[in-house]
Design a protein around this motif. Structure first.
Motif, short mmCIF file in Angstrom:
data_model
loop_
_atom_site.label_atom_id
_atom_site.label_comp_id
_atom_site.label_asym_id
_atom_site.label_seq_id
_atom_site.Cartn_x
_atom_site.Cartn_y
_atom_site.Cartn_z
N LEU A 79 11.87 -55.42 2.30
CA LEU A 79 11.59 -54.35 1.35
C LEU A 79 11.38 -53.03 2.10
O LEU A 79 10.57 -52.94 3.02
CB LEU A 79 10.34 -54.68 0.53
CG LEU A 79 9.91 -53.64 -0.50
CD1 LEU A 79 10.94 -53.52 -1.61
CD2 LEU A 79 8.55 -54.00 -1.08
N ASN A 96 9.78 -58.77 4.84
CA ASN A 96 10.57 -59.41 3.77
C ASN A 96 11.79 -58.60 3.38
O ASN A 96 12.48 -58.93 2.42
CB ASN A 96 9.69 -59.67 2.54
CG ASN A 96 9.10 -58.38 1.97
OD1 ASN A 96 9.40 -57.29 2.45
ND2 ASN A 96 8.27 -58.53 0.94
N ASP A 141 7.51 -46.90 -3.37
CA ASP A 141 8.88 -47.40 -3.27
C ASP A 141 9.73 -46.33 -2.58
O ASP A 141 9.52 -45.13 -2.75
CB ASP A 141 9.46 -47.68 -4.66
CG ASP A 141 8.74 -48.83 -5.36
OD1 ASP A 141 8.28 -49.74 -4.67
OD2 ASP A 141 8.64 -48.78 -6.60
N SER A 190 0.84 -54.34 -5.40
CA SER A 190 2.15 -54.92 -5.71
C SER A 190 2.25 -56.33 -5.12
O SER A 190 1.88 -56.55 -3.97
CB SER A 190 3.28 -54.05 -5.14
OG SER A 190 4.53 -54.69 -5.25
N PRO A 191 2.75 -57.31 -5.89
CA PRO A 191 2.90 -58.67 -5.37
C PRO A 191 3.97 -58.79 -4.28
O PRO A 191 4.02 -59.80 -3.57
CB PRO A 191 3.28 -59.49 -6.61
CG PRO A 191 3.90 -58.50 -7.55
CD PRO A 191 3.18 -57.21 -7.30
N LYS A 192 4.82 -57.77 -4.14
CA LYS A 192 5.88 -57.81 -3.13
C LYS A 192 5.38 -57.44 -1.74
O LYS A 192 6.12 -57.56 -0.76
CB LYS A 192 7.02 -56.85 -3.53
CG LYS A 192 7.71 -57.22 -4.84
CD LYS A 192 8.81 -56.23 -5.15
CE LYS A 192 9.51 -56.56 -6.46
NZ LYS A 192 10.59 -55.59 -6.78
N ILE A 193 4.13 -56.97 -1.66
CA ILE A 193 3.59 -56.50 -0.38
C ILE A 193 2.36 -57.33 -0.03
O ILE A 193 1.48 -57.53 -0.87
CB ILE A 193 3.21 -55.00 -0.45
CG1 ILE A 193 4.42 -54.16 -0.84
CG2 ILE A 193 2.63 -54.52 0.86
CD1 ILE A 193 4.11 -52.70 -1.06
N SER A 194 2.32 -57.81 1.19
CA SER A 194 1.14 -58.52 1.67
C SER A 194 0.45 -57.67 2.73
O SER A 194 1.10 -56.89 3.44
CB SER A 194 1.54 -59.88 2.27
OG SER A 194 2.27 -59.70 3.47
N THR A 242 2.04 -58.13 6.37
CA THR A 242 3.35 -57.51 6.61
C THR A 242 3.26 -55.99 6.58
O THR A 242 3.98 -55.31 7.31
CB THR A 242 4.36 -57.98 5.55
OG1 THR A 242 3.86 -57.65 4.23
CG2 THR A 242 4.57 -59.47 5.62
N ARG A 262 1.94 -48.27 -4.62
CA ARG A 262 2.01 -49.71 -4.41
C ARG A 262 0.88 -50.24 -3.55
O ARG A 262 0.50 -51.40 -3.65
CB ARG A 262 3.36 -50.08 -3.76
CG ARG A 262 4.57 -49.68 -4.57
CD ARG A 262 4.54 -50.29 -5.96
NE ARG A 262 5.77 -50.04 -6.71
CZ ARG A 262 5.93 -50.36 -7.98
NH1 ARG A 262 4.94 -50.91 -8.66
NH2 ARG A 262 7.05 -50.10 -8.60
#
Length: 400
Positions: A141, A139, A200, A105-109, A112, A186
Motif C-alpha cells: 500500500l 503490504n 492515501d 484504517s484496517p489496511k495499516i498496522s 508496518t 488514516r
C-alpha cells in the motif's frame, strides 16, 4: 473545550450537593444547640426549672453563633467537596499522551507503518511547517506522509504537553470525517516535536501540479474537468461548513492542498490543521482573504470562500495569482482586481484560458463562472456566497 466537558446537568448536581450538605450542617448544629439548652433546663432529678431572662438571652446567643458557625462550616466543606469531585472528573477526562502510531484504517498496522517511516522516502514537497513524502508499506500500500513541526524552538515542556493533548483530540475528530472530496486521515504518529499524518496517496498529485502541466501543454484539461474540480472543492467545503458539528474551517485552501485522484475528483487536504501549524497565522499568500492579512482570529467560513474564489480563477484563467502580470496590469494589483476590472468593462472573455478545450455552449458557462468567482472575491465577507449557494450555482451550469 473545558466548557464543553461539563454539561449543565453536572453543575446542577454540584449545586444540589452543596445545598444538601449545607442543610445537613444547619440541622445538625440546631439539634445540638437545642440539646444543650434542654440539658441546662433540667436538674439531675429530671424536674425542669424555669431559667432566668439573662440565661435565656445567653442561650439564644449561643444558638445563633452555633447556627452561623455550622452554616459556614457546612458551606466551606461543601465547596471543598465539590472542588475535589471536579478535580477527580478532570483527571479522569484527561487525554493521555499516546505513544507510537495511532491507526484508523484496517489496511495499516503499527509495525508496518513504523518500518515504512524508517526507510528512505520520496519527497513530494515541503513548506514552512514541514514536509510531505511518499512511502510504501510492506503490504504494497502506497501512502502519503505529512510531517508537521508543531512546536516552535524553545517551547516550554508544560505547554508542549497541553498542546499535544489538544492536537490528539483534533486528530480524532478529523479521522472521523468521511467525504469523497476530503483526504481521509488514516493514521498518525507522535514524535517529540512533530506529528506525522498518514493519508492515501493519489497518483495525479495536486491541482497546482495539474495546472502547471496544462500550462506546458502536457495535460489537456477541458472545461468539463475544470468545472468538476471546482464543484468537488466547494462540496468538500460545504461538508466542513454545514455537516460538521462544530463547524470546521479549512484555513489553508490553495491548489497545492487540492489533491486529484485518477478520475480528477478533487480531495481537500490540510483542512482543520490550524492547531497543528504554529506558523500558519504568519503565513500569507494570494489565497489569504484580505480580512486575515494581520489577524487570523477573524477567519470565518466566508474566508474559505475567498480562497475558493481564487482557485476558481486559476481554473478559468490558467494563471497563478502570484504572477507578476497582475502587478503590472492597469488598476490591478491582484487577480481579483484584474478580474473585476475586466468584468465591469464587459471584457471577461479576455480572462479565460485560451488552452481550454471548449464545446458549444461552454463559453457561456465559463463567463457565468467568472461572475461566481468575482462574487467569491468580494472584499467584504458578508458579500460572498456561502458554500451551499455555490454548490447550487455551479451545478446549474450547462455542463451539469
Amino acid at each position: 473545550m473545558a466548557s464543553e466537558r461539563y454539561s449543565s446537568s453536572y453543575y446542577t448536581k454540584q449545586f444540589f450537593t452543596l445545598l444538601l450538605l449545607f442543610v445537613f450542617s444547619f440541622q445538625h448544629n440546631t439539634v445540638e444547640c437545642q440539646g444543650r439548652l434542654n440539658e441546662q433546663n433540667y436538674s439531675e432529678s429530671g424536674i425542669a426549672y424555669p431559667s432566668s431572662p439573662s440565661q435565656d438571652r445567653e442561650d439564644f446567643r449561643k444558638i445563633i453563633v452555633s447556627i452561623v458557625l455550622g452554616g459556614v462550616t457546612g458551606f466551606v466543606g461543601s465547596v471543598l467537596f465539590a472542588l475535589i469531585v471536579r478535580c477527580f472528573v478532570q483527571y479522569l477526562n484527561r487525554t493521555p499522551i499516546l505513544k507510537g502510531p495511532v491507526i484508523f484504517s484496517p489496511k495499516i498496522s503499527p509495525k508496518t507503518l513504523q518500518s515504512a517511516l524508517a526507510k528512505e522516502n520520496h519527497l513530494l514537497g515541503s513548506s514552512l511547517n514541514g514536509r510531505c513524502y511518499r512511502t510504501v508499506l510492506d503490504n504494497g500500500l502506497t501512502i502519503a506522509v505529512k510531517s508537521l513541526t508543531t512546536f516552535e524552538s524553545g517551547s516550554p515542556e508544560i505547554r508542549k504537553k497541553r498542546v499535544k493533548r489538544e492536537i490528539q483530540k483534533e486528530l480524532e475528530v478529523l479521522a472521523s470525517l468521511r467525504h469523497r472530496n476530503l483526504m481521509s486521515l488514516r493514521a498518525y504518529v507522535r514524535e517529540p516535536d512533530s506529528f506525522s499524518l498518514i493519508y492515501d496517496y493519489v497518483a495525479k498529485g495536486s491541482l497546482a501540479d495539474a495546472m502547471n502541466r496544462a500550462k506546458e501543454s502536457e495535460l489537456p484539461l477541458d472545461w468539463d474537468v475544470r468545472l468538476r474540480i471546482a464543484i468537488g472543492v466547494v462540496k468538500g467545503l460545504q461538508y466542513l461548513h454545514s455537516s460538521c458539528v462544530p463547524q470546521i474551517l479549512h484555513y489553508n485552501l490553495k491548489p497545492t492542498n487540492v489533491m486529484l485522484d485518477s478520475e480528477f475528483e478533487p480531495r481537500l487536504s490540510d483542512y482543520g490543521l490550524i492547531k497543528l501549524l504554529p506558523n500558519l497565522n504568519r503565513a500569507t499568500s494570494p489565497y489569504t482573504p484580505p480580512e486575515c492579512f494581520h489577524n487570523c482570529s477573524r477567519y470565518s467560513d466566508k474566508s474559505d470562500i475567498f480562497s475558493f474564489g481564487m482557485i476558481l480563477c486559476v481554473l478559468l484563467t490558467g494563471r497563478d495569482p502570484g504572477d507578476g502580470f497582475f502587478e503590472e496590469a492597469e488598476d490591478g494589483g491582484s487577480m481579483g482586481c484584474w478580474l473585476r476590472q475586466l468584468q465591469q468593462a464587459g471584457d471577461a472573455k479576455e480572462a479565460l484560458d485560451k488552452s481550454i478545450i471548449a464545446r458549444e455552449g461552454d463559453e457561456d458557462d465559463m463567463l457565468m463562472a467568472v461572475r461566481v468567482a468575482a462574487a467569491c472575491l468580494s472584499d467584504l465577507p458578508a458579500d460572498r456566497p456561502s458554500s451551499d449557494e455555490l454548490v447550487h450555482m455551479l451545478t446549474q451550469l450547462h455542463s451539469f
